[in-house]
Design an enzyme around this catalytic site. Structure first.
Site, PDB file in Angstrom:
ATOM      1  N   ASP A 127       0.855  -1.185   0.000  1.00  0.00           N
ATOM      2  CA  ASP A 127       0.000   0.000   0.000  1.00  0.00           C
ATOM      3  C   ASP A 127       0.887   1.228   0.000  1.00  0.00           C
ATOM      4  OD1 ASP A 127      -2.439  -1.450   0.149  1.00  0.00           O
ATOM      5  OD2 ASP A 127      -2.211  -1.651   2.312  1.00  0.00           O
ATOM      6  N   ASP A 136      -7.079  -1.528  -4.030  1.00  0.00           N
ATOM      7  CA  ASP A 136      -8.039  -1.351  -2.941  1.00  0.00           C
ATOM      8  C   ASP A 136      -9.133  -0.363  -3.338  1.00  0.00           C
ATOM      9  OD1 ASP A 136      -6.441  -3.017  -1.363  1.00  0.00           O
ATOM     10  OD2 ASP A 136      -5.389  -1.330  -0.439  1.00  0.00           O
TER      11      ASP A 136
END
Length: 173
Positions: A128, A142
């Site tokens: 991320d 995501d």
């Protein structure tokens, strides 16, 4: 001499939907891979703030599932493959019904799942690179999953409310 059929006549409407779907899926996965590669290989990009500090670029290794909830790797992989299979069945249904309204959200979810699955296979975690509100680390995959779920739920509600409205119209004889 007989003229060769045009591609649109051979592929047909359903085929065009499938081609568009595959192209959309590939673009999403490629965009996810490019952004992750860029942030992994350019540490100078980390720590930048955007939108008044609402967004910050970071490096975060997510070994769990949503919100870093710790789940054994094998469990995550089984759940991911099961989700991909369910989404695949949903896409087949959407293509059969020629419903891009149903297919597009599923493609976003599938593309996000593939992007994060790729990370888990390659790195053992999901990479991320964007921190929202100083709390939640995410990536393009995501965001695609989240947007896909919202669009799918809204689309299902609209479909049910439209069907319900039509069914509730009194029939005249």
């Amino acid at each position: 001499m007989q003229e060769a059929p045009h591609a649109r006549d051979v592929i047909g409407n359903r085929g065009r939907g499938v081609v568009i779907s595959i192209a959309t899926l590939n673009i999403l996965v490629i965009l996810d891979r490019i952004t992750k590669y860029t942030f992994i290989n350019n540490p100078a990009l980390r720590g930048k703030f955007f939108l008044g500090g609402t967004l910050q670029t970071i490096e975060h290794r997510n070994y769990g599932i949503i919100a870093n909830i710790p789940i054994p790797f094998a469990g995550i992989m089984i759940a991911t493959f099961a989700a991909i299979a369910l989404i695949g069945f949903g896409l087949l249904r959407a293509w059969r019904e020629k419903s891009m309204q149903m297919a597009f959200p599923l493609l976003l979810i599938l593309g996000g799942a593939i992007g994060n699955l790729w990370d888990r296979i390659q790195y053992g975690y999901v990479y991320d690179w964007l921190l929202l509100f100083g709390r939640s680390a995410i990536n393009i995959a995501d965001a695609a999953i989240f947007i896909g779920i919202i669009l799918y739920v809204v689309g299902q509600k609209n479909t049910k409310s439209t069907t319900g409205a039509i069914d509730s119209i009194p029939k005249t004889t």
